[in-house]
Enzyme design. Sequence first.
Site, PDB file in Angstrom:
ATOM      1  N   ASN A   9      44.505  41.305  29.100  1.00  0.00           N
ATOM      2  CA  ASN A   9      43.365  40.777  28.352  1.00  0.00           C
ATOM      3  C   ASN A   9      43.755  40.801  26.876  1.00  0.00           C
ATOM      4  OD1 ASN A   9      40.968  40.224  27.109  1.00  0.00           O
ATOM      5  ND2 ASN A   9      39.899  42.064  27.821  1.00  0.00           N
ATOM      6  N   LYS A  11      42.176  39.677  24.417  1.00  0.00           N
ATOM      7  CA  LYS A  11      41.010  39.799  23.513  1.00  0.00           C
ATOM      8  C   LYS A  11      41.151  38.779  22.374  1.00  0.00           C
ATOM      9  CE  LYS A  11      40.547  44.492  25.133  1.00  0.00           C
ATOM     10  NZ  LYS A  11      40.132  45.888  24.891  1.00  0.00           N
ATOM     11  N   HIS A 103      33.100  42.445  30.578  1.00  0.00           N
ATOM     12  CA  HIS A 103      33.875  43.411  29.789  1.00  0.00           C
ATOM     13  C   HIS A 103      32.931  44.199  28.879  1.00  0.00           C
ATOM     14  CE1 HIS A 103      36.762  45.153  27.064  1.00  0.00           C
ATOM     15  NE2 HIS A 103      37.678  44.914  27.982  1.00  0.00           N
ATOM     16  N   GLU A 105      33.197  45.104  25.940  1.00  0.00           N
ATOM     17  CA  GLU A 105      33.033  44.560  24.579  1.00  0.00           C
ATOM     18  C   GLU A 105      32.007  43.431  24.574  1.00  0.00           C
ATOM     19  OE1 GLU A 105      37.223  43.931  24.001  1.00  0.00           O
ATOM     20  OE2 GLU A 105      37.485  46.110  24.034  1.00  0.00           O
ATOM     21  N   GLU A 175      36.734  50.068  33.986  1.00  0.00           N
ATOM     22  CA  GLU A 175      37.237  50.318  32.637  1.00  0.00           C
ATOM     23  C   GLU A 175      36.313  51.303  31.923  1.00  0.00           C
ATOM     24  OE1 GLU A 175      39.961  46.918  31.215  1.00  0.00           O
ATOM     25  OE2 GLU A 175      37.940  46.485  30.535  1.00  0.00           O
ATOM     26  N   GLY A 181      41.174  51.195  24.319  1.00  0.00           N
ATOM     27  CA  GLY A 181      41.670  51.119  22.950  1.00  0.00           C
ATOM     28  C   GLY A 181      41.715  52.464  22.234  1.00  0.00           C
ATOM     29  N   SER A 221      43.672  52.012  28.034  1.00  0.00           N
ATOM     30  CA  SER A 221      44.885  52.673  27.526  1.00  0.00           C
ATOM     31  C   SER A 221      45.971  52.821  28.592  1.00  0.00           C
ATOM     32  CB  SER A 221      44.550  54.036  26.897  1.00  0.00           C
ATOM     33  OG  SER A 221      43.681  53.859  25.792  1.00  0.00           O
TER      34      SER A 221
END
Length: 259
Positions: A9, A11, A103, A105, A175, A181, A221
Amino acid sequence: MRKKIVAGNWKMNKNLNEALELGATLSQALKNNAISLQAHQEVVICPPYIYLLKLKDFFRVLGEKQIQVGAQNCHFKDAGAYTGEISASMLKSLEIDTVILGHSERRTYFKEDNALLKAKLDHALANGLRVIFCCGETLAIRETKEHFNFVAQQLQESVFHLSAEQMAQVVIAYEPIWAIGTGVTAAPEQAEEIHAHIRQLLAKQYDATLADNTTILYGGSCKPTNADALFSQPNVDGGLIGGAALKADSFVGIIEHLR
Ligand code: 13P
């Protein structure tokens, strides 16, 4: 045998030249490392929308057949007055077959909730896309040990209305938000425990065969140094990779651990 997948991904990263350069180095790195995917293994990259077609064409010219190109999101309607949005039917018209939905985010920054994601999922499946559907809890939820229930509710409210036939087009990506991240990875045992829980939920909602056939990816990660320990867990079927997908060597270093 269920599919084992490493999906990148990207992003909101890379300009066009950088995107093509990463595509080229990735393709070359697969060759250099003599990576030849087996029938049950897949590699997908999900760049920003505006590079989808360029990258697909680029891979075709390079003769690169092992890397699929997918999207990071889509809208819940086919067409209409939704400035700035992209529909699943548009993606399909580019011969894009995979889209990431849900996701964290998107949930956090764009306020996508379980009901909206249910609509997006229906729309994507109706247009023949395969969906990588993300779920996962915050650190605060994990600390109260509510993560099993939280993930179950996310799936209940967005995914479990699907028929078994539709569910066959869904990949689940667990996730944990605290691992995305942050450099903090879920321990392999933590990933295995919740992946097994998700598979049990699938078995209960559908049946054991469907649960066994569903690919469940880990994201957060993931890197070359921890991919093997994660992917060797019986219920971890690969990874959805963020930061480490932005460099060919680290992404290939993860792909090498696909089972
Ligand atoms: P990182 O691999 O950068 O933690 O991101 C994971 C992710 O969000 C993939 O969708």
